[in-house]
Structures are given as C-alpha cells and as structure tokens.
Design a protein around this motif. Structure first.
Motif, PDB file in Angstrom:
ATOM      1  N   PHE A 160       0.837  -1.200   0.000  1.00 37.57           N
ATOM      2  CA  PHE A 160       0.000   0.000   0.000  1.00 37.57           C
ATOM      3  C   PHE A 160       0.874   1.252   0.000  1.00 37.57           C
ATOM      4  N   GLY A 161       1.942   1.215   0.802  1.00 35.43           N
ATOM      5  CA  GLY A 161       2.847   2.357   0.852  1.00 35.43           C
ATOM      6  C   GLY A 161       3.545   2.594  -0.475  1.00 35.43           C
ATOM      7  N   ILE A 162       3.983   1.502  -1.111  1.00 34.61           N
ATOM      8  CA  ILE A 162       4.629   1.636  -2.430  1.00 34.61           C
ATOM      9  C   ILE A 162       3.647   2.247  -3.432  1.00 34.61           C
ATOM     10  N   GLY A 163       2.412   1.731  -3.427  1.00 37.09           N
ATOM     11  CA  GLY A 163       1.402   2.251  -4.336  1.00 37.09           C
ATOM     12  C   GLY A 163       1.080   3.708  -4.079  1.00 37.09           C
ATOM     13  N   MET A 164       1.068   4.085  -2.801  1.00 39.59           N
ATOM     14  CA  MET A 164       0.790   5.468  -2.437  1.00 39.59           C
ATOM     15  C   MET A 164       1.889   6.395  -2.949  1.00 39.59           C
ATOM     16  N   ILE A 165       3.141   5.973  -2.794  1.00 37.18           N
ATOM     17  CA  ILE A 165       4.269   6.798  -3.249  1.00 37.18           C
ATOM     18  C   ILE A 165       4.250   6.962  -4.771  1.00 37.18           C
ATOM     19  N   VAL A 166       4.240   5.831  -5.461  1.00 33.25           N
ATOM     20  CA  VAL A 166       4.328   5.873  -6.920  1.00 33.25           C
ATOM     21  C   VAL A 166       3.072   6.504  -7.522  1.00 33.25           C
ATOM     22  N   GLY A 167       1.902   6.085  -7.037  1.00 32.08           N
ATOM     23  CA  GLY A 167       0.652   6.575  -7.601  1.00 32.08           C
ATOM     24  C   GLY A 167       0.438   8.056  -7.393  1.00 32.08           C
ATOM     25  N   SER A 168       0.718   8.537  -6.196  1.00 29.34           N
ATOM     26  CA  SER A 168       0.516   9.955  -5.906  1.00 29.34           C
ATOM     27  C   SER A 168       1.459  10.826  -6.732  1.00 29.34           C
TER      28      SER A 168
END
Length: 411
Positions: free
Chosen positions: A147-155
């Motif tokens: 979730f953290g990886i997705g939050m970083i890359v996605g945002s």
C-alpha cells in the motif's frame, strides 16, 4: 526424501503466489492513488464545491459498502482468481470512464464499477489463506508495505501526469495498468487458495448450494465470540480518522494551499512513512507483543495524534504528525483484521475481510457529510478534537472491559 521435496515445492509455490499477490496489490493501489490525485482537481474544474465533492465521495462509499461483503462471499464461493479478476476488470472500466468524464453526470457514473473494486480484501484473503495463523498479522502488514509503495508511486505519478498531460491521460494510463494486473491474476493466482481439505470441501459445498447475495450467511459471522465487539471498536475508532482522510484532499487544497503536484508529493511522503512502518516496525511488534496490547497502543496514539492535529497550522507541522498517525492507523487495521479472521472459520475468511472492507466504505459514506459540516462550521481543528476525545474514551473502556483473545477456527 520425496515427501520433503514435495513439501519444499509446495512451500516455494505458496511463497510465489503470495509474492505475486503483493505485486498485484501494489500495482492496483498505484492506479487508485493516481485517481485520488487527479479527481479533486477534475471535480473542481467541472464546478464542484466542497459539498458536491462530498456527495461524490459519499457515492463511492455507498457503492463499496454494498459491494464489500458480497465480494468477500463471492471470493469464498468461487475462489481467489475469479474475485481478483473481477476487481481488476472493474478497475479498467472505472479508469476508462474517468478518462472520458467531461461533465458532472459522467463523473458520478464512472464511480459505479467501484462496487466490484476490492483488490485489497481480495489480496488479504489470499495472504490469509496461505499464511500460518501465528504469522498472519506480519503477512497482512506486508500488504500494507505494498500500500505504501502504491501510495508513493501513484501519488507522484498522478500529480505529474495530470500537471503535464491532463487528467484524462493519467486516467488512461491507470486503465492500462489495471489491464496488466488482470493478466498477472490470470497467469499466477490459483483458482482456490484454501488448501486445507476440510476447508476446501466446505467451500465447494457452499458453491453448490449457497448464494453470493445470501445476507444471512454474511451476517451470521457476527455471532462468533468477540466479532461484534472488535467490529464496534473498528468503527468507533475509525470514524474520526475516516472523516479526516476523506476530507484530506480538500484540506490540502484549501487549508494547506497545495497544488496537484505538491499534494502528490505529500501523499508520496505518506507512502514512505507507511513503507517503513509496515516493513520494519509492525512485524517486529507483533512478534514481541500480544494483539490486545498493540490494539490498545494504537488507540492511545490515535488519540494523541488527534490532539496534535487540533493545534497544527501548516503542512510542515502535519508532516511530523504523519509519523505517529501512520503507525497507529497501520497497526490498528492490521491487528483488527487479524483478530477478526482468526475469530471465524477459515472457509469464511473472504467474507470476513469483505466485511472489514465495508467498514472503510461505511466511513467514506458518512465521512463527507460529517466532514463537510465540521470543516465549514468549525474548521480543521474540529477533526482533531473529536478524534482525541473519541479514542481516549474508547481506550479507557477497553482497559476496563478487556479484549477477548480470538480463537483460530478451521471448520
């Protein structure tokens, strides 16, 4: 010797499935945060004010509130591959509709596929089925790392794409990404992940006689010992946090005065903090301390975070508050999900995780209405005051009444 080789092969295959599940979850969360970073600005360009943006958020909450438990039961009846495929295909449609949303009605219509979009509960089900009960909290915490990886890359990606190429282009990129996720599900995720013979037999029996929309089969899980109380704690503590999270895009624009790209970087910072906490902290904490102790700790920290939020004035202060906020939020969600899945039979783990997801959807349903009212009448500090008071009272209540330790059920 052959038995040992077989066991090693099965264990290796299981780890591969879990690893691919983590990748799929990270990818889908990335595309979702691309959407999070562009929707407020697209809505503002279409003439939405705070109230109408709240209605849009409420629409998503209602849709996913209805879909969560049904998705979980669908996963229990028809298996992980079918459930995850349905979620990924729905994401493709969702992002394509967002890409062509050029009016207010279309922006609302594009939310409809969200009824099937439950990638995180689906991934949690796979991890729950394939991990040992004593290691479940740690395995679920690693999903938080995704979730953290997705939050970083996605945002970051969403903010950059929408700034340089427009919101529609960013949405179409997300649609293509979800199509990749669909292919990974079809290629690597087994039809069923409930390996125990007894559990698989029961699941097959349900598939032959049950219904996805059988509400009595869904609500009966509330009758198991400790489930109702844990759910009540999950909702009561979650409401103030959920209201703040739902309103954060508005707070970032109006209170912190951030542009789309700056908001993306701030969300990426959230992701970095969450990655460190989920990857390096929670696993060690669950190995040393009981789930009841960690639950009390997370609630007490959530209360103090609320007090800090009540007195913050700028984004720099908020960046310091984010560290304990993400720790308490991550720990709380991991521990409550772990406790709830241990409290019901393994054959019902998907349905239970669907119900857990419905809690977040419920918060997104009521959050915009409550948050919009509080923000317009009392300001950002009101969110913090309420979070402080509610969680402080909940902490003392749990200290007095105690927390029932869940018993792992297999049948």
């Amino acid at each position: 010797m052959s038995n040992q080789k077989l066991e090693k092969h099965v264990a290796s295959k299981t780890q591969t499935v879990i690893f691919i599940t983590y990748i799929i979850a990270a990818l889908e969360i990335t595309w979702m945060f691309v959407q999070f970073s562009i929707t407020p600005y697209l809505a503002k360009r279409l003439g939405f004010d705070t109230i109408w943006f709240g209605y849009l958020q409420t629409t998503v909450g209602v849709i996913q509130l209805l879909g969560g438990p049904v998705f979980g039961r669908f996963a229990d009846l028809f298996g992980a591959r079918a459930a995850l495929t349905m979620s990924c295909v729905a994401s493709v449609v969702y992002f394509l509709l967002l890409g062509i949303a050029s009016s207010v009605p279309l922006l609302f219509i594009h939310k409809l596929p969200a009824v099937f979009m439950h990638i995180l509960p689906g991934a949690q089900m796979v991890v729950t089925d394939l991990s040992e009960p004593e290691r479940r909290a740690d395995a679920l915490a690693k999903l938080g790392l995704c979730f953290g990886i997705g939050m970083i890359v996605g945002s970051s990606l969403g903010g950059a794409l929408s700034t340089h190429y427009g919101e529609s282009f960013a949405a179409f990129v997300a649609a293509g990404g979800s199509l990749v996720s669909t292919i990974l599900v079809q290629k690597f995720i087994p039809k069923h992940t409930k390996n125990q013979a007894g559990v698989q037999s029961l699941t097959d029996k349900k598939a032959g006689t049950g219904s996805v929309f059988n509400l009595s089969e869904i609500t009966r899980l509330m009758k198991f010992p400790g489930v109702r109380k844990t759910f009540a704690v999950k909702i009561i503590s979650g409401v103030p946090q959920g209201v703040f999270q739902v309103m954060f895009s508005i707070i970032a624009m109006d209170f912190f005065q951030l542009q789309a790209e700056q908001t993306g970087y701030l969300m990426a910072y959230f992701g970095v903090v969450q990655m460190v906490i989920q990857g390096a902290v929670i696993g060690r904490m669950t190995a040393k301390y009981s789930e009841s102790t960690l639950l009390l700790l997370s609630i007490s920290i959530t209360s103090l975070v609320g007090l800090a939020q009540a007195f913050m004035f700028n984004v720099i202060q908020f960046c310091f508050i984010v560290i304990p906020m993400m720790y308490s939020l991550s720990t709380f969600n991991v521990i409550t999900d772990s406790m709830l899945t241990k409290s019901v039979p393994a054959s019902d783990s998907g349905t239970m995780l669907g119900l857990c997801a419905s809690v977040q959807s419920f918060l997104r349903t009521i959050g915009p209405t409550i948050g919009g009212f509080l923000y317009q009448n009392y300001g950002v500090s009101s969110f913090g005051h309420i979070q402080f008071g509610v969680n402080l009272l909940l902490f003392f209540y749990l200290m007095k009444s105690g927390i029932q330790k869940p018993e792992q059920r297999q049948g």
